[in-house]
Scaffold this motif. Structure first.
Motif, PDB file in Angstrom:
ATOM      1  N   VAL A  82      21.086 -38.766   0.915  1.00 20.17           N
ATOM      2  CA  VAL A  82      21.719 -38.452   2.197  1.00 20.17           C
ATOM      3  C   VAL A  82      23.074 -37.794   1.941  1.00 20.17           C
ATOM      4  CG1 VAL A  82      22.762 -39.474   4.253  1.00 20.17           C
ATOM      5  CG2 VAL A  82      20.544 -40.268   3.475  1.00 20.17           C
ATOM      6  N   GLU A  83      23.785 -38.262   0.922  1.00 21.19           N
ATOM      7  CA  GLU A  83      25.092 -37.686   0.604  1.00 21.19           C
ATOM      8  C   GLU A  83      24.977 -36.481  -0.328  1.00 21.19           C
ATOM      9  OE1 GLU A  83      27.603 -38.868   2.158  1.00 21.19           O
ATOM     10  OE2 GLU A  83      26.950 -40.862   2.768  1.00 21.19           O
ATOM     11  N   THR A  86      23.731 -32.370   1.253  1.00 22.48           N
ATOM     12  CA  THR A  86      24.643 -31.331   1.737  1.00 22.48           C
ATOM     13  C   THR A  86      26.032 -31.538   1.149  1.00 22.48           C
ATOM     14  OG1 THR A  86      24.834 -32.699   3.703  1.00 22.48           O
ATOM     15  CG2 THR A  86      23.473 -30.751   3.864  1.00 22.48           C
ATOM     16  N   SER A  87      26.046 -32.067  -0.082  1.00 19.47           N
ATOM     17  CA  SER A  87      27.292 -32.337  -0.803  1.00 19.47           C
ATOM     18  C   SER A  87      28.347 -32.960   0.096  1.00 19.47           C
ATOM     19  CB  SER A  87      27.843 -31.077  -1.462  1.00 19.47           C
ATOM     20  OG  SER A  87      27.901 -30.018  -0.553  1.00 19.47           O
ATOM     21  N   SER A  88      27.972 -34.073   0.683  1.00 22.77           N
ATOM     22  CA  SER A  88      28.888 -34.747   1.601  1.00 22.77           C
ATOM     23  C   SER A  88      29.847 -35.684   0.883  1.00 22.77           C
ATOM     24  CB  SER A  88      28.096 -35.554   2.622  1.00 22.77           C
ATOM     25  OG  SER A  88      27.222 -34.720   3.303  1.00 22.77           O
ATOM     26  N   TRP A  89      29.639 -35.838  -0.425  1.00 22.53           N
ATOM     27  CA  TRP A  89      30.520 -36.764  -1.154  1.00 22.53           C
ATOM     28  C   TRP A  89      31.976 -36.371  -0.992  1.00 22.53           C
ATOM     29  CZ3 TRP A  89      28.818 -41.238  -2.170  1.00 22.53           C
ATOM     30  CH2 TRP A  89      27.518 -41.459  -2.608  1.00 22.53           C
ATOM     31  N   LYS A  90      32.243 -35.055  -1.112  1.00 22.39           N
ATOM     32  CA  LYS A  90      33.645 -34.634  -1.070  1.00 22.39           C
ATOM     33  C   LYS A  90      34.266 -34.938   0.280  1.00 22.39           C
ATOM     34  CE  LYS A  90      31.915 -29.884  -0.790  1.00 22.39           C
ATOM     35  NZ  LYS A  90      31.727 -29.659   0.627  1.00 22.39           N
ATOM     36  N   GLN A  91      33.451 -34.859   1.336  1.00 27.17           N
ATOM     37  CA  GLN A  91      33.989 -35.186   2.656  1.00 27.17           C
ATOM     38  C   GLN A  91      34.173 -36.705   2.799  1.00 27.17           C
ATOM     39  OE1 GLN A  91      31.495 -34.679   6.234  1.00 27.17           O
ATOM     40  NE2 GLN A  91      33.163 -33.488   7.079  1.00 27.17           N
ATOM     41  N   LEU A  92      33.160 -37.429   2.374  1.00 24.55           N
ATOM     42  CA  LEU A  92      33.198 -38.892   2.520  1.00 24.55           C
ATOM     43  C   LEU A  92      34.331 -39.507   1.703  1.00 24.55           C
ATOM     44  CD1 LEU A  92      31.894 -41.516   3.518  1.00 24.55           C
ATOM     45  CD2 LEU A  92      30.369 -41.421   1.558  1.00 24.55           C
ATOM     46  N   LEU A  93      34.472 -39.055   0.454  1.00 17.84           N
ATOM     47  CA  LEU A  93      35.436 -39.712  -0.437  1.00 17.84           C
ATOM     48  C   LEU A  93      36.856 -39.216  -0.217  1.00 17.84           C
ATOM     49  CD1 LEU A  93      33.280 -39.961  -3.660  1.00 17.84           C
ATOM     50  CD2 LEU A  93      33.679 -41.670  -1.901  1.00 17.84           C
ATOM     51  N   ALA A  94      37.018 -38.159   0.602  1.00 19.61           N
ATOM     52  CA  ALA A  94      38.376 -37.726   0.957  1.00 19.61           C
ATOM     53  C   ALA A  94      38.847 -38.462   2.206  1.00 19.61           C
ATOM     54  CB  ALA A  94      38.419 -36.218   1.172  1.00 19.61           C
ATOM     55  N   VAL A 237      34.709 -36.019  -8.400  1.00 21.36           N
ATOM     56  CA  VAL A 237      33.707 -35.637  -7.405  1.00 21.36           C
ATOM     57  C   VAL A 237      33.697 -34.124  -7.277  1.00 21.36           C
ATOM     58  CG1 VAL A 237      33.028 -35.840  -5.000  1.00 21.36           C
ATOM     59  CG2 VAL A 237      34.156 -37.738  -6.138  1.00 21.36           C
ATOM     60  N   ASP A 238      32.511 -33.518  -7.446  1.00 22.09           N
ATOM     61  CA  ASP A 238      32.488 -32.072  -7.213  1.00 22.09           C
ATOM     62  C   ASP A 238      31.420 -31.662  -6.232  1.00 22.09           C
ATOM     63  OD1 ASP A 238      31.616 -31.947 -10.670  1.00 22.09           O
ATOM     64  OD2 ASP A 238      30.361 -32.493  -8.976  1.00 22.09           O
TER      65      ASP A 238
END
Lengths: 238, 303
Positions: A82-83, A86-94, A237-238
């Motif tokens: 899920v993360e 759409t490379s949502s990690w950068k949004q979530l972890l910021a 995170v990239d």
């Protein structure tokens, strides 16, 4: 903080087929036994005359560990995806939330889904038994609950490992194929040694002192979680 | 002296011994729109990821709102909204649910969702799954998500990348509105000088991981001055007029090329040429492209 992340995750897994998978596992196992007992009803009923419920449970148990391993692998991978997708990690972890809270929320979500599967398996077992007319004998509720949850606790090391791998790798090929391999190997692990964690779910259902293996699983699971959470909290995170 | 919002000191990030960002000293004041400029692979995104705590600097110091980032990450991030590179979204969810998922973590009132949807003009589209959105709409949703926590600092990495001209225009006017209306400081990165020029007040140019220029946009425009090209009916005679007026200039391929000058002087010159009976077909300003500007920076060593 973790609860906030969990409630966000709860929303995110909607419509991803994750709930479907959590339902499919137990329903599939029960349907299989429905077929087994349905086809040779008179034979099995006579064979287990002394203890119908015990007979039913004994028939379900061999499939539970592999179902748990496979289900755990896929659920971890789907949750992570899920993360990743759409490379949502950068949004979530910021966002102003600690990485440990994010990790723990994912873990909790995964554990919750598997717990739902285990509960469904127990409920399905009772339902199937009643449908097969085993209601004349008393329902062994403790044993029925044990089918899912004893093995579940013992499977914790693999679930923790799968979560770690799935969250770490964007490409899910490695975590999923490893999970599949472990599931298959687990079927034979029980013939090797009881020190092999892969065999613990089976042993937690059939060994003389099953609680030992459930307990060991929980402990080792915690041990595997530590480096997983630590790595997740520190990685770039990239 | 304005308050400093972002300050970095000797920021260094190495990947396998190769420096992606080195000795970077950023200085961004409150209420500014800071344009962060550089070609692809110059280290813009790496820097921005470090500012957001997504990756750890190899060495160096980052201070945001006067606080050390490493120690006060969560406190700082509460006041920061960000959009990093390609838009992040959950395609299977509606715009509303996407924002709701972030809202649950930020713990801001539900009414804020409607507000940010309105700011990026996505009201009316919020119930559709985001995977059906155009890139421009996804990018605007990303900005809405960045604004959700009512940030004091907005960090936007290539917000106009891959958008069509009207999409770029929308995002640009949105960004320009923010500092005035909400008092937000904005850091916006791009690889297009023309893009930054139209939004930012201050600009920092980064090349191969190093800051090569940091000053106001007005100063940059003087440095990167281009020239004026006039297509006229009689170039030779027009050149004489221009030289007589002290504008200098030369002929190239039948066009009159003049150095950059103020608007007033351009209008005077054109007026005189018209009164002299010249027909003027084109008045064009040629700006140096970022690449040319960089070559100049490299060739000259420094500005």
């Amino acid at each position: 903080m973790m609860w906030r992340a969990l409630s966000a995750d709860w929303l995110k897994i909607r419509g991803k087929g994750i709930w479907f998978l959590a339902f499919l596992g137990p329903v599939g196992l029960i349907a299989m036994q429905g077929l087994n007992f349905g086809l040779r009803y008179d034979y099995l009923r006579a064979q287990y005359q002394a203890d119908w419920w015990g007979g039913l449970i004994d028939n379900i148990i061999p499939f539970v560990p592999i179902a748990l391993y496979l289900g755990g692998t896929l659920i971890c991978s789907l949750i992570a995806n899920v993360e990743h997708q759409t490379s949502s990690w950068k949004q979530l972890l910021a966002l102003p939330i600690s990485r440990t809270a994010v990790f723990m929320a994912k873990l909790l979500l995964c554990l919750l889904l598997l717990a739902v599967s285990c509960l469904l398996l127990s409920a399905g077992t009772v339902l199937l038994g009643l449908l097969l007319g085993f209601g004349d004998q008393p329902i062994p509720y403790a044993d029925v609950l044990r089918i899912g949850f004893a093995a579940y606790a013992a499977a914790m090391p693999v679930i923790a490992l799968q979560l770690w791998l799935s969250l770490s790798y964007r490409n899910q090929t490695l975590p999923v194929s490893l999970g599949m391999t472990l599931s298959l190997v687990s079927m034979f692990a029980v013939y090797l040694t009881e020190w092999m964690p892969l065999s613990w779910p089976t042993l937690a259902l059939s060994a003389e002192r099953p609680w030992l293996f459930s307990g060991a699983g929980l402990l080792l699971g915690l041990l595997v979680l530590l480096p997983g959470a630590l790595h997740f909290a520190r990685k770039d995170v990239d | 002296m304005k308050d400093t919002v972002i300050e970095t000191k000797n920021l260094l990030k190495e990947y396998r011994g190769r420096a992606a960002v080195k000795e970077l000293n950023l200085n961004i004041g409150k209420g500014e729109i800071y344009g962060f400029l550089g070609p692809n692979g110059a280290g813009k995104t790496t820097t921005i990821r470090m500012l957001l705590g997504l990756i750890k600097p190899t060495s160096g110091r980052i201070e945001i709102f006067g606080q050390e980032l490493r120690r006060n990450r969560l406190q700082i991030l509460r006041k920061v909204g960000s959009l990093v590179e390609s838009p992040s979204y959950y395609g299977h969810l509606s715009a509303l649910d996407n924002l709701e998922a972030i809202r649950r973590i930020l713990d801001v009132p539900k009414s804020r969702i409607a507000e940010v949807l309105d700011i990026v003009s996505l009201t009316g589209e919020e119930k559709r799954p985001v995977k059906g959105f155009s890139l421009g709409m996804k990018q605007r949703l990303g900005i809405a998500a960045a604004l959700l926590g009512s940030p004091e600092l907005l960090i936007l990495d290539e917000p106009t990348n891959g958008l069509d001209p009207s999409g770029i225009q929308e995002i640009r006017s949105l960004i320009k509105r923010l500092p005035g209306e909400e008092g937000i400081t904005v850091l916006v990165s791009s690889h297009l000088l023309s893009e930054i020029e139209q939004m930012a007040g201050t600009v920092g140019i980064i090349r191969e991981g190093q800051m090569v220029y940091q000053d106001t946009i007005a100063h940059l425009q003087e440095q990167a001055a281009g020239n004026l090209s006039l297509a006229v009916s009689e170039p030779e005679a027009a050149l004489m007029t221009a030289v007589r007026r002290g504008c200098g200039g030369e002929l190239q391929e039948g066009r009159l090329i003049l150095p950059r000058m103020s608007d007033a002087r351009v209008s005077l010159l054109v007026k005189e040429l018209v009164e002299d009976g010249h027909a003027i077909y084109r008045v064009e300003e040629h700006r140096q492209s970022l690449e040319e500007f960089f070559l100049q920076v490299v060739g000259g060593g420094a500005l």
